[in-house]
Design a protein around this motif. Sequence first.
Motif, mmCIF file in Angstrom:
data_model
loop_
_atom_site.group_PDB
_atom_site.id
_atom_site.type_symbol
_atom_site.label_atom_id
_atom_site.label_comp_id
_atom_site.label_asym_id
_atom_site.label_seq_id
_atom_site.Cartn_x
_atom_site.Cartn_y
_atom_site.Cartn_z
ATOM 1 N N PRO A 187 37.487 48.957 31.725
ATOM 2 C CA PRO A 187 36.373 48.802 32.665
ATOM 3 C C PRO A 187 36.848 48.207 33.989
ATOM 4 N N LEU A 188 36.337 48.724 35.097
ATOM 5 C CA LEU A 188 36.760 48.284 36.417
ATOM 6 C C LEU A 188 36.506 46.793 36.620
ATOM 7 N N GLU A 189 35.396 46.314 36.106
ATOM 8 C CA GLU A 189 35.051 44.902 36.251
ATOM 9 C C GLU A 189 36.084 44.014 35.559
ATOM 10 N N VAL A 190 36.563 44.449 34.405
ATOM 11 C CA VAL A 190 37.522 43.647 33.639
ATOM 12 C C VAL A 190 38.860 43.566 34.368
ATOM 13 N N ILE A 191 39.374 44.688 34.852
ATOM 14 C CA ILE A 191 40.678 44.653 35.516
ATOM 15 C C ILE A 191 40.581 43.894 36.837
ATOM 16 N N HIS A 192 39.450 43.972 37.516
ATOM 17 C CA HIS A 192 39.259 43.182 38.738
ATOM 18 C C HIS A 192 39.378 41.693 38.428
ATOM 19 N N LYS A 193 38.674 41.232 37.405
ATOM 20 C CA LYS A 193 38.703 39.824 37.024
ATOM 21 C C LYS A 193 40.096 39.401 36.567
ATOM 22 N N ALA A 194 40.759 40.279 35.798
ATOM 23 C CA ALA A 194 42.090 39.942 35.282
ATOM 24 C C ALA A 194 43.104 39.805 36.407
ATOM 25 N N LEU A 195 43.030 40.667 37.404
ATOM 26 C CA LEU A 195 43.947 40.584 38.537
ATOM 27 C C LEU A 195 43.795 39.259 39.276
ATOM 28 N N LEU A 196 42.566 38.751 39.323
ATOM 29 C CA LEU A 196 42.325 37.462 39.972
ATOM 30 C C LEU A 196 42.724 36.298 39.070
ATOM 31 N N ARG A 197 42.547 36.448 37.761
ATOM 32 C CA ARG A 197 42.889 35.384 36.808
ATOM 33 C C ARG A 197 44.399 35.216 36.652
ATOM 34 N N PHE A 198 45.148 36.318 36.783
ATOM 35 C CA PHE A 198 46.598 36.281 36.614
ATOM 36 C C PHE A 198 47.271 36.793 37.900
ATOM 37 N N PRO A 199 47.156 36.046 38.993
ATOM 38 C CA PRO A 199 47.643 36.542 40.292
ATOM 39 C C PRO A 199 49.146 36.719 40.368
ATOM 40 N N MET A 200 49.913 36.028 39.507
ATOM 41 C CA MET A 200 51.367 36.118 39.559
ATOM 42 C C MET A 200 51.919 37.246 38.682
ATOM 43 N N ALA A 201 51.069 37.852 37.874
ATOM 44 C CA ALA A 201 51.522 38.883 36.934
ATOM 45 C C ALA A 201 51.376 40.279 37.544
ATOM 46 N N GLY A 202 52.350 41.127 37.232
ATOM 47 C CA GLY A 202 52.251 42.527 37.603
ATOM 48 C C GLY A 202 51.570 43.301 36.489
ATOM 49 N N PHE A 203 50.505 44.014 36.809
ATOM 50 C CA PHE A 203 49.746 44.762 35.809
ATOM 51 C C PHE A 203 50.199 46.218 35.780
ATOM 52 N N THR A 204 50.277 46.767 34.567
ATOM 53 C CA THR A 204 50.659 48.165 34.373
ATOM 54 C C THR A 204 49.713 48.813 33.377
#
Length: 499
Positions: free
Chosen positions: A271-288
Amino acid sequence: MNIALLLEMAAEAAPDRIALVCEGKRWTYGDLLDAARGAFELIQASEVEYVALLDESSEAAIIAVFGAALAGVPYCPLNYRLPDTDLAALLSRIAPALVIGDEERVTRIAATQGHTILSREEFSLKAQETVPSADTREYDPGEGIAIQLFTSGTTAAPKAAILRHSNLLGYILGTVEFGSADESDAALVVVPPYHIAGISALLSSIYAQRRIVMLPSFSPEDWLSLVEAEAITNAFVVPTMLARIVEAMDKGATGRTQSLRAIAYGGGKMPLEVIHKALLRFPMAGFTNAYGLTETSSTVALLGPEDHRAALASDDPKVRARLTSLGKPIPTVEIEIRGESGEILPAGEPGEIFVRGEQVSGEYKEKSALDADGWFPTRDAGYMDEDGYLFLSGRADDVIVRGGENMSPGEIEDVLLTHPAVADACACAVPSVEWGEAVGIAVVTRDGHEAPHENELKDLIRTRLRSSRVPEKIAFVRELPYNEMGKLLRRKVKEVLAN
């Protein structure tokens, strides 16, 4: 070439490096190789045709997969969440097998099938104790089947997917650099051992010589605790797990997560809402975002960290939309979008996703699904945009055909999720006297909101899409059915809409 070579190379290069942490116990690469060679002896002595695992993730999974590979016997991890009847049917299809794990259950439901049954503890202990001298070993060359996985059966009965040593090594050798992990690198594995994502995580981490940290049973609090305690650098989660982690953090769950450098996700729609929140919660991590299937030996397309960051920061709707994409094909595979007649479709036009490459098995015990040119029909529906980004719109079998018009459930669900009171939604086909099939939807209401009126949802879809997408049947449910990998079980939603 045998997949056991991955462990042999790691153990030879760094025998004393910690390879595995599980429930407080630590194993070096040398320990695991010795145990796998001991397991080879057990498997040879048992004269079985398969090695099955019916258990959560543990050291037994690693010992069993490499022990089976050395012995030339297919490794077949089983879904321990299945009902007894379904599990007994799968066990009958691999008899006689060495079954590791739930000794009581296997004895109760499959005692007459001729299996050799060992508990996890007994298997691991015997494997450690049974290490032959070097001059007695004759290991399998790895020319046959390495792993057999039963598909999840979300739309039909499980099929026995075949992965050969060449398929798995094609993926690992084409995507992972040997010994590339720093000694401090640690991968948190929480995916069940019977899923291809769990197996590929083990193989790739071992080849990179990364420390594997197993969490046998997921909870967001335990996940956060292990990230802090083991200074986790890499993690793979399914969308439902990530949603629960973010929700737990929103409610105050704590844990130092600064060590996380890479978070990969896949297995279902994010879900778009979940990945948006996760990107903000883990700002130092690279998401794939990793897209793959059992039949392709794991990942065939990736949406990398830079794409995630660019999409999040962009005001361009086209760039922001890439957060919902699967990314681009990895260099070692080819992907095409084909129409109903097999024609290759242009950019932007939806069809079925086909994939080809050395890692692609496309083979079942029953038959091969590859065409004459080696292309595998994934049965996933999607399209490729003009920049080469792949978008998924659901299973090809899930397409709703209303009066000859094909409709993607995904586009309807995406619109429904823009409503502030809708937490989750599923669209699927329902029988229609007039149209053959029509749209039915099941909706989960967000906490703290009242269920929207049916006409409100119909008007939303009519305005954003068109009248043919307006549902004829609407059901409000407490939750939607997902399997443990985050895949929506549409067949169960259809049962609800049929009532």
